[in-house]
Design a protein around this motif. Structure first.
Motif, PDB file in Angstrom:
ATOM      1  N   PHE A  40       0.824  -1.213   0.000  1.00  0.00           N
ATOM      2  CA  PHE A  40       0.000   0.000   0.000  1.00  0.00           C
ATOM      3  C   PHE A  40       0.857   1.262   0.000  1.00  0.00           C
ATOM      4  O   PHE A  40       0.604   2.206  -0.741  1.00  0.00           O
ATOM      5  CB  PHE A  40      -0.919  -0.004   1.223  1.00  0.00           C
ATOM      6  CG  PHE A  40      -1.794   1.215   1.314  1.00  0.00           C
ATOM      7  CD1 PHE A  40      -2.626   1.577   0.272  1.00  0.00           C
ATOM      8  CD2 PHE A  40      -1.776   2.006   2.453  1.00  0.00           C
ATOM      9  CE1 PHE A  40      -3.433   2.708   0.345  1.00  0.00           C
ATOM     10  CE2 PHE A  40      -2.584   3.132   2.545  1.00  0.00           C
ATOM     11  CZ  PHE A  40      -3.412   3.481   1.488  1.00  0.00           C
ATOM     12  N   TYR A  53      -1.157   3.494  -5.840  1.00  0.00           N
ATOM     13  CA  TYR A  53      -1.661   2.185  -5.411  1.00  0.00           C
ATOM     14  C   TYR A  53      -2.836   1.727  -6.268  1.00  0.00           C
ATOM     15  O   TYR A  53      -2.880   0.580  -6.727  1.00  0.00           O
ATOM     16  CB  TYR A  53      -2.082   2.266  -3.943  1.00  0.00           C
ATOM     17  CG  TYR A  53      -2.704   0.985  -3.412  1.00  0.00           C
ATOM     18  CD1 TYR A  53      -1.907  -0.087  -3.038  1.00  0.00           C
ATOM     19  CD2 TYR A  53      -4.091   0.863  -3.280  1.00  0.00           C
ATOM     20  CE1 TYR A  53      -2.464  -1.258  -2.555  1.00  0.00           C
ATOM     21  CE2 TYR A  53      -4.648  -0.296  -2.796  1.00  0.00           C
ATOM     22  CZ  TYR A  53      -3.836  -1.361  -2.429  1.00  0.00           C
ATOM     23  OH  TYR A  53      -4.393  -2.518  -1.968  1.00  0.00           O
ATOM     24  N   GLU A  74      -6.107  -6.789  -1.096  1.00  0.00           N
ATOM     25  CA  GLU A  74      -5.808  -5.410  -0.701  1.00  0.00           C
ATOM     26  C   GLU A  74      -5.682  -5.275   0.821  1.00  0.00           C
ATOM     27  O   GLU A  74      -6.022  -4.242   1.402  1.00  0.00           O
ATOM     28  CB  GLU A  74      -6.883  -4.472  -1.231  1.00  0.00           C
ATOM     29  CG  GLU A  74      -6.925  -4.389  -2.757  1.00  0.00           C
ATOM     30  CD  GLU A  74      -7.760  -3.235  -3.253  1.00  0.00           C
ATOM     31  OE1 GLU A  74      -7.454  -2.083  -2.898  1.00  0.00           O
ATOM     32  OE2 GLU A  74      -8.742  -3.502  -3.987  1.00  0.00           O
ATOM     33  N   GLU A  76      -3.138  -4.792   2.760  1.00  0.00           N
ATOM     34  CA  GLU A  76      -2.297  -3.709   3.279  1.00  0.00           C
ATOM     35  C   GLU A  76      -3.053  -2.384   3.288  1.00  0.00           C
ATOM     36  O   GLU A  76      -2.889  -1.576   4.208  1.00  0.00           O
ATOM     37  CB  GLU A  76      -1.005  -3.607   2.477  1.00  0.00           C
ATOM     38  CG  GLU A  76      -0.053  -4.765   2.719  1.00  0.00           C
ATOM     39  CD  GLU A  76       1.390  -4.391   2.463  1.00  0.00           C
ATOM     40  OE1 GLU A  76       1.713  -3.188   2.464  1.00  0.00           O
ATOM     41  OE2 GLU A  76       2.198  -5.310   2.269  1.00  0.00           O
ATOM     42  N   ARG A  77      -3.871  -2.153   2.295  1.00  0.00           N
ATOM     43  CA  ARG A  77      -4.682  -0.925   2.287  1.00  0.00           C
ATOM     44  C   ARG A  77      -5.757  -1.003   3.361  1.00  0.00           C
ATOM     45  O   ARG A  77      -5.998  -0.030   4.089  1.00  0.00           O
ATOM     46  CB  ARG A  77      -5.336  -0.722   0.915  1.00  0.00           C
ATOM     47  CG  ARG A  77      -6.235   0.523   0.857  1.00  0.00           C
ATOM     48  CD  ARG A  77      -7.056   0.557  -0.414  1.00  0.00           C
ATOM     49  NE  ARG A  77      -7.971  -0.569  -0.510  1.00  0.00           N
ATOM     50  CZ  ARG A  77      -9.133  -0.646   0.122  1.00  0.00           C
ATOM     51  NH1 ARG A  77      -9.527   0.338   0.932  1.00  0.00           N
ATOM     52  NH2 ARG A  77      -9.908  -1.708  -0.023  1.00  0.00           N
ATOM     53  N   GLU A  78      -6.403  -2.143   3.472  1.00  0.00           N
ATOM     54  CA  GLU A  78      -7.498  -2.298   4.427  1.00  0.00           C
ATOM     55  C   GLU A  78      -7.011  -2.164   5.869  1.00  0.00           C
ATOM     56  O   GLU A  78      -7.678  -1.559   6.709  1.00  0.00           O
ATOM     57  CB  GLU A  78      -8.166  -3.660   4.218  1.00  0.00           C
ATOM     58  CG  GLU A  78      -8.876  -3.782   2.864  1.00  0.00           C
ATOM     59  CD  GLU A  78      -9.210  -5.225   2.530  1.00  0.00           C
ATOM     60  OE1 GLU A  78      -9.023  -6.097   3.395  1.00  0.00           O
ATOM     61  OE2 GLU A  78      -9.644  -5.478   1.393  1.00  0.00           O
ATOM     62  N   ALA A  80      -4.118  -0.713   6.763  1.00  0.00           N
ATOM     63  CA  ALA A  80      -3.461   0.603   6.889  1.00  0.00           C
ATOM     64  C   ALA A  80      -2.405   0.621   7.976  1.00  0.00           C
ATOM     65  O   ALA A  80      -2.379   1.516   8.814  1.00  0.00           O
ATOM     66  CB  ALA A  80      -4.512   1.690   7.128  1.00  0.00           C
ATOM     67  N   SER A  84       4.330  -1.699   7.584  1.00  0.00           N
ATOM     68  CA  SER A  84       3.554  -2.918   7.353  1.00  0.00           C
ATOM     69  C   SER A  84       4.499  -4.119   7.379  1.00  0.00           C
ATOM     70  O   SER A  84       5.372  -4.244   6.522  1.00  0.00           O
ATOM     71  CB  SER A  84       2.841  -2.827   6.004  1.00  0.00           C
ATOM     72  OG  SER A  84       2.156  -4.024   5.729  1.00  0.00           O
TER      73      SER A  84
END
Length: 212
Positions: A40, A53, A74, A76-78, A80, A84
């Protein structure tokens, strides 16, 4: 219990070299599904900014279009998380999908450094690690025993796929696109067309050379 192999990377851009590890793991019967997970907020390397992204996600979806055993993850985006860490991403995914047997899919270069990762030993003990070999960098049992207890070294060694080397560099693809070459031997036309339409790598060669 369905097995899902988490395969992380920047995917900037995604190309056939990213499909090779996923296909090899599936063909070997070592997993049932591969989760391709774009970073992300990847760190800037040498000052180079990555493609946005959302664009990397869309190109990745185009890359795996028609491949039912692969999906874009997704997480890593979820989640946040910053920074990471793979251990923490897998921990959260495991909690969210209790009916899934999560695995980790990495390249031989990553296996060589796995003992240095954040909570690397716990990661290797908790989740099966599947490794796609890379020429000249994939550790053998002797090397693994230098960094891991015997049972873990053996387990990691057994997770190395017997697959041909298929080396493609995202840097090479970006450079070809920056000088107007047609990189369709490296990426599908629909991924190339998306990158060109959104001018994702226009001028990238000049930027990367300036950053050296």
């Amino acid at each position: 219990m369905v097995r899902k192999a988490f395969f992380g990377g920047t995917f900037d851009p995604p190309h056939y070299g990213h499909l090779a590890p996923a296909r090899a793991a599936l063909a070997a019967g070592m997993t049932d599904r591969v989760l391709l997970a774009p970073a992300f907020a990847p760190p800037h390397k040498g000052g180079r900014a990555f493609a946005p992204y959302g664009d990397r996600v869309r190109m990745l979806r185009l890359l795996i279009d028609g491949l039912p055993d692969m999906e874009v993850c997704e997480a890593e985006r979820e989640f946040a998380m910053s920074p990471s860490y793979t251990y923490e991403v897998l921990e959260r995914l495991s909690a969210r999908e209790p009916g899934t047997r999560l695995q980790l899919l990495i390249g031989g270069d990553s296996l060589a450094q796995l003992h240095t990762w954040y909570r690397g030993r716990e990661l290797a003990e908790r989740w099966e690690v599947i490794t796609y070999p890379r020429a000249g960098v994939t550790p053998d049992r002797t090397v693994l025993r230098r960094h891991w207890p015997e049972p873990l070294a053996e387990r990691l060694a057994k997770g190395i796929l017997k697959a041909p080397f298929f080396e493609i560099s995202s840097t090479e693809v970006r450079k070809k696109m920056a000088i107007g070459e047609n990189p369709v031997t490296f990426i599908p036309e629909k991924v190339r067309d998306y990158a060109r339409e959104h001018r994702l790598y226009a001028g990238s060669l000049r930027r990367e050379e300036k950053e050296r």
